[in-house]
Design an enzyme around this catalytic site. Structure first.
Site, PDB file in Angstrom:
ATOM      1  N   GLU A 162      -2.450   1.059  -9.416  1.00 15.80           N
ATOM      2  CA  GLU A 162      -1.236   2.001  -9.697  1.00 15.80           C
ATOM      3  C   GLU A 162      -0.285   0.851  -9.842  1.00 15.80           C
ATOM      4  OE1 GLU A 162      -1.490   4.999  -6.831  1.00 15.80           O
ATOM      5  OE2 GLU A 162      -1.639   3.400  -5.901  1.00 15.80           O
ATOM      6  N   SER A 201       0.851  -1.462  -0.325  1.00 14.67           N
ATOM      7  CA  SER A 201       0.186  -0.527  -0.456  1.00 14.67           C
ATOM      8  C   SER A 201       0.781   1.403   0.490  1.00 14.67           C
ATOM      9  CB  SER A 201      -0.988   0.537   1.847  1.00 14.67           C
ATOM     10  OG  SER A 201      -1.588  -0.714   1.413  1.00 14.67           O
ATOM     11  N   ASN A 248      -2.607   6.034  -2.000  1.00 17.40           N
ATOM     12  CA  ASN A 248      -3.178   6.024  -0.427  1.00 17.40           C
ATOM     13  C   ASN A 248      -2.541   7.683  -0.151  1.00 17.40           C
ATOM     14  OD1 ASN A 248      -4.386   4.104   0.574  1.00 17.40           O
ATOM     15  ND2 ASN A 248      -2.683   2.691   0.060  1.00 17.40           N
ATOM     16  N   HIS A 303      -0.107  -2.589  -7.727  1.00 18.68           N
ATOM     17  CA  HIS A 303      -1.192  -2.016  -6.109  1.00 18.68           C
ATOM     18  C   HIS A 303      -2.972  -1.318  -6.478  1.00 18.68           C
ATOM     19  CE1 HIS A 303      -2.374   1.044  -2.459  1.00 18.68           C
ATOM     20  NE2 HIS A 303      -2.584  -0.351  -2.516  1.00 18.68           N
TER      21      HIS A 303
HETATM   22  N1  CAA Z   1     -15.708  -8.120  -3.187  1.00 21.15           N
HETATM   23  C1  CAA Z   1     -16.557  -8.312  -3.864  1.00 21.15           C
HETATM   24  N2  CAA Z   1     -17.233  -6.895  -4.657  1.00 21.15           N
HETATM   25  C2  CAA Z   1     -17.983  -6.515  -3.576  1.00 21.15           C
HETATM   26  C3  CAA Z   1     -17.152  -6.683  -2.807  1.00 21.15           C
HETATM   27  C4  CAA Z   1     -16.025  -7.014  -1.740  1.00 21.15           C
HETATM   28  N3  CAA Z   1     -15.922  -6.970  -1.367  1.00 21.15           N
HETATM   29  N4  CAA Z   1     -18.316  -5.134  -1.529  1.00 21.15           N
HETATM   30  C5  CAA Z   1     -19.111  -4.941  -2.886  1.00 21.15           C
HETATM   31  N5  CAA Z   1     -18.823  -5.700  -3.786  1.00 21.15           N
HETATM   32  C6  CAA Z   1     -19.476  -5.337  -5.007  1.00 21.15           C
HETATM   33  C7  CAA Z   1     -21.489  -5.870  -4.810  1.00 21.15           C
HETATM   34  O1  CAA Z   1     -21.187  -7.460  -5.122  1.00 21.15           O
HETATM   35  C8  CAA Z   1     -21.617  -5.009  -5.779  1.00 21.15           C
HETATM   36  O2  CAA Z   1     -21.607  -5.708  -6.778  1.00 21.15           O
HETATM   37  P1  CAA Z   1     -23.074  -5.611  -8.230  1.00 21.15           P
HETATM   38  O3  CAA Z   1     -22.802  -4.384  -8.645  1.00 21.15           O
HETATM   39  O4  CAA Z   1     -22.507  -6.366  -8.977  1.00 21.15           O
HETATM   40  O5  CAA Z   1     -24.183  -6.495  -7.336  1.00 21.15           O
HETATM   41  C9  CAA Z   1     -20.894  -3.880  -6.111  1.00 21.15           C
HETATM   42  O6  CAA Z   1     -19.729  -3.746  -5.429  1.00 21.15           O
HETATM   43  C10 CAA Z   1     -21.266  -2.486  -5.495  1.00 21.15           C
HETATM   44  O7  CAA Z   1     -21.389  -2.688  -4.315  1.00 21.15           O
HETATM   45  P2  CAA Z   1     -22.915  -2.676  -3.134  1.00 21.15           P
HETATM   46  O8  CAA Z   1     -24.296  -2.208  -3.893  1.00 21.15           O
HETATM   47  O9  CAA Z   1     -23.257  -3.608  -2.262  1.00 21.15           O
HETATM   48  O10 CAA Z   1     -22.735  -0.842  -2.296  1.00 21.15           O
HETATM   49  P3  CAA Z   1     -22.114   0.183  -2.914  1.00 21.15           P
HETATM   50  O11 CAA Z   1     -22.614   0.875  -3.934  1.00 21.15           O
HETATM   51  O12 CAA Z   1     -21.945   0.953  -1.602  1.00 21.15           O
HETATM   52  O13 CAA Z   1     -20.543  -0.168  -3.499  1.00 21.15           O
HETATM   53  C11 CAA Z   1     -18.418  -0.109  -2.394  1.00 21.15           C
HETATM   54  C12 CAA Z   1     -19.706  -0.380  -2.793  1.00 21.15           C
HETATM   55  C13 CAA Z   1     -17.991  -0.701  -3.549  1.00 21.15           C
HETATM   56  C14 CAA Z   1     -16.892  -0.144  -1.325  1.00 21.15           C
HETATM   57  C15 CAA Z   1     -18.677   1.278  -2.412  1.00 21.15           C
HETATM   58  O14 CAA Z   1     -19.297   1.776  -1.227  1.00 21.15           O
HETATM   59  C16 CAA Z   1     -16.911   2.090  -2.778  1.00 21.15           C
HETATM   60  O15 CAA Z   1     -16.153   2.147  -3.449  1.00 21.15           O
HETATM   61  N6  CAA Z   1     -16.036   2.505  -1.336  1.00 21.15           N
HETATM   62  C17 CAA Z   1     -14.687   3.403  -1.267  1.00 21.15           C
HETATM   63  C18 CAA Z   1     -13.905   1.688  -1.246  1.00 21.15           C
HETATM   64  C19 CAA Z   1     -12.657   2.485  -1.282  1.00 21.15           C
HETATM   65  O16 CAA Z   1     -11.968   3.782  -1.253  1.00 21.15           O
HETATM   66  N7  CAA Z   1     -11.635   2.139  -1.244  1.00 21.15           N
HETATM   67  C20 CAA Z   1     -10.326   1.983  -1.510  1.00 21.15           C
HETATM   68  C21 CAA Z   1      -9.834   1.246  -0.208  1.00 21.15           C
HETATM   69  S1  CAA Z   1      -7.748   1.837   0.255  1.00 21.15           S
HETATM   70  C22 CAA Z   1      -7.574   0.981  -1.025  1.00 21.15           C
HETATM   71  O17 CAA Z   1      -8.243  -0.109  -0.966  1.00 21.15           O
HETATM   72  C23 CAA Z   1      -5.439   0.560  -0.548  1.00 21.15           C
HETATM   73  C24 CAA Z   1      -4.637   0.394   0.110  1.00 21.15           C
HETATM   74  O18 CAA Z   1      -3.474   0.049  -0.129  1.00 21.15           O
HETATM   75  C25 CAA Z   1      -5.240   0.241   1.725  1.00 21.15           C
END
Ligand code: CAA
Length: 560
Positions: free
Chosen positions: A151, A118, A189, A139
């Site tokens: 990334e 990360s 990040n 990433h």
């Molecule tokens: N695994 C697989 N698929 C998932 C999932 C998971 N954990 N969580 C949600 N999904 C899928 C759902 O099945 C759904 O798919 P379909 O559209 O095909 O039905 C889709 O994603 C949308 O999910 P939801 O309808 O349940 O919920 P949502 O619309 O609120 O989306 C989310 C959920 C995708 C997590 C969205 O809230 C989001 O993009 N949040 C921000 C997440 C973010 O910022 N991620 C980056 C974090 S930083 C990082 O990862 C880097 C690091 O190094 C720390």
């Protein structure tokens, strides 16, 4: 051509990465430290694909084919056939170095070694290996099957042909690659985790409740989830580690791991994966929040009518919105009508309360000590005769919600009986997750008055967010430093506007990029509020980027 990939570490991210590769038709060798952990990784994959099958997005034959492309095990020796191996093990340099040096003796000479770190230094990881030129950052973002960003991080030692090969691979996976150099936190990040750390600190300092901080950014700005909910999704241990890396690299105290975060990690409260984090969940790995001691009570139902003071399009629109929501509204445009407000529960006064003095209290001045030293800013209740008449009609106990235009903090009228019942509010634009009414809370304002305004917001269908009466309240106080960071990153020459927009939209699901948000808010407004925040706290990270000043002077947006 990369056709067979190895994935080491099958936790949340590793299992997600396995799914991405297998879905794209590649053969995957998936390895974790023990047969049990490998089995757990297989379980993650089957669960995720099972969800898609139950939603009708994948048939069972396709699911079996995807699972069939993956071999699970606990033997690193299986990586001998891989064209590329990516590790997704915990964020500890010594673990990653040890895995890569072991792989040196196993993989083919032309095998690419990728790390999903990360934020750790790709250069340091590469330096520990026999052939540093083949070590590259790749990433992914959580959830890996959903977020399009990858990334691709090169070190100064990386073989450019391999960088290009990895970029092409990311495209073949259906992802959006952004190729950058090796800096702590890379693009996404460095920006995201700085914003998360500050949001955690805002929560810790009592700026607002956890749910209000989250609502401010989800319903107030339109981000897919609030910062504390996002921390719980990513894992508090991961956020803590990245904070440490960012702090070591920058020395910026605002990105150091906040005390509450360190305490939660020490207590094993790591977010969704442990069933507890900033929120409490109904089970390990669940995203369903249950009530706990920190849950805020919902607003009480509003009893009585609502006064609406002011005139113009905005006031007309608010009147219709309130009426449509079933609220009985008494409208007043001139002092002569004010008597009709007698007995209303709360009066929403649009542009009827003025700040006294030359200072805007937030947006327009440079925020230097000299200019602020002279200003005795205060609410001038008598500035508009209509408001004086309103006050006379509703009595000193009647609550006035004073709607301001932006993130202006209020100051005192100098009259405690009046201060207690005038509550500054800001109404934000409607987003997918709702529309936020920010409510300023200060020692001068009574709790009852704040509660009454929360009830008004709830009755109108708005999401109330109560924050300390500080520059930027909650929404701008969290958003504007985030935008400032983006401007500083651009100014540093590390990434382009396009890279930064892609990183936040494709990596973190932002519906708009940071520069789009910056242009929308206006660099001058952002600069003004940051200056005011800096004046209030003296925190160095709040000093506006010189690039903001440049854009203000040139009257040029960041995006064309
Ligand atoms: N695994 C697989 N698929 C998932 C999932 C998971 N954990 N969580 C949600 N999904 C899928 C759902 O099945 C759904 O798919 P379909 O559209 O095909 O039905 C889709 O994603 C949308 O999910 P939801 O309808 O349940 O919920 P949502 O619309 O609120 O989306 C989310 C959920 C995708 C997590 C969205 O809230 C989001 O993009 N949040 C921000 C997440 C973010 O910022 N991620 C980056 C974090 S930083 C990082 O990862 C880097 C690091 O190094 C720390």
């Amino acid at each position: 051509m990369i056709n067979t990939v190895g994935v080491i570490g099958l936790g949340t991210m590793g299992a997600g990465i396995v799914e991405v590769f297998a879905k794209a038709g590649l053969s995957v060798i998936a390895v974790d430290g023990s047969a049990e952990l490998a089995e757990r990784g297989k379980g993650f994959l089957e669960k995720s694909l099972g969800r898609a099958v139950s939603k009708g997005k994948l048939d069972e034959a396709a699911r079996d084919e995807i699972v069939g492309r993956v071999s699970f095990g606990d033997d690193l020796g299986a990586m001998k056939d891989a064209d590329l191996v990516i590790e997704a093990v915990p964020e500890r340099l010594e673990i990653k170095e040890s895995i890569f040096t072991t792989l040196d003796g196993i993989v083919r000479e032309d095998c690419v070694l990728a790390t999903n770190t990360s934020s750790l230094s790709i250069t340091e990881i590469a330096r520990a290996t026999k052939v540093p030129s083949r070590v590259i950052g790749m990433h992914f973002f959580n959830p890996a099957p959903v977020q399009p960003l990858v990334e691709v991080i090169r070190s100064v030692m990386s073989d450019e042909t391999l960088v290009e090969q990895v970029r092409e691979l990311a495209e073949r996976l259906g992802k959006k690659p952004v190729v950058v150099g090796d800096r702590a936190g890379f693009v996404a990040n460095a920006l995201l985790v700085s914003y998360l750390a500050r949001s955690i600190r805002a929560y810790e300092s009592g700026l607002a409740s956890r749910s209000d901080i989250d609502a401010a950014m989800a319903a107030g700005v339109g981000l897919p989830m609030g910062p504390l909910t996002l921390c719980d999704l990513v894992g508090l241990d991961v956020i803590h580690e990245v904070c440490g890396v960012l702090y070591n690299a920058t020395g910026d105290p605002s990105v150091a791991s906040p005390s509450i975060l360190r305490q939660l990690v020490t207590a094993g409260r790591l977010g969704r994966k442990s069933g507890h984090g900033f929120y409490t969940y109904d089970g390990v790995g669940s995203g369903t929040v249950v009530d706990d001691a920190a849950t805020t009570a919902p607003a009480k139902p509003l009893e009585g009518k609502v006064g609406l003071v002011g005139e113009g399009d905005l006031v007309d629109a608010l009147g219709s919105e309130l009426s449509d929501a079933g609220v009985e509204v008494v409208r007043v445009v001139s002092a002569d009508d004010a008597a009709s407000l007698k007995g209303v529960a709360v009066t929403l006064a649009v542009d009827a309360v003025e700040l006294d003095g030359d200072c805007c209290g937030g947006g327009c001045c440079g925020g230097d000590d000299a200019s602020h030293g002279d200003v005795e800013s205060g609410l001038e209740i008598g500035a508009k005769p209509v408001l004086r008449a309103v006050r006379d009609a509703i009595g000193d106990a009647g609550v006035i919600a004073a709607l301001g235009e932006g993130s202006v903090e209020t100051a005192s009228t100098g009259d405690p009986t009046i201060d207690a019942t005038i509550v500054p509010v800001v109404l934000h634009e409607k987003q997918r997750a709702g529309q936020v009414l920010e409510i300023g809370r200060s020692v001068a304002i009574s709790d009852e008055a704040v509660e009454t305004v929360r009830s008004l917001a709830a009755a109108a269908g708005w999401t109330p967010v109560v924050g300390k009466d500080r520059a930027g309240l909650v929404v701008d106080a969290l958003l504007y430093p985030h935008l400032n960071d983006a401007a500083k990153m651009l100014d540093s020459g590390y990434a382009t506007v396009e890279d930064i927009e892609t990183a936040m939209k494709a990596g973190c699901g932002y519906p708009q990029g940071l520069f789009e948000l910056l242009d929308e808010a206006g660099p001058d407004d952002v600069h003004g509020v940051l200056s005011e925040m800096h004046f209030e706290t003296g925190e160095q990270h709040l000093v506006p980027s010189p690039l903001l000043t440049e854009h203000i002077l040139a009257d040029r947006p960041f995006r064309n």
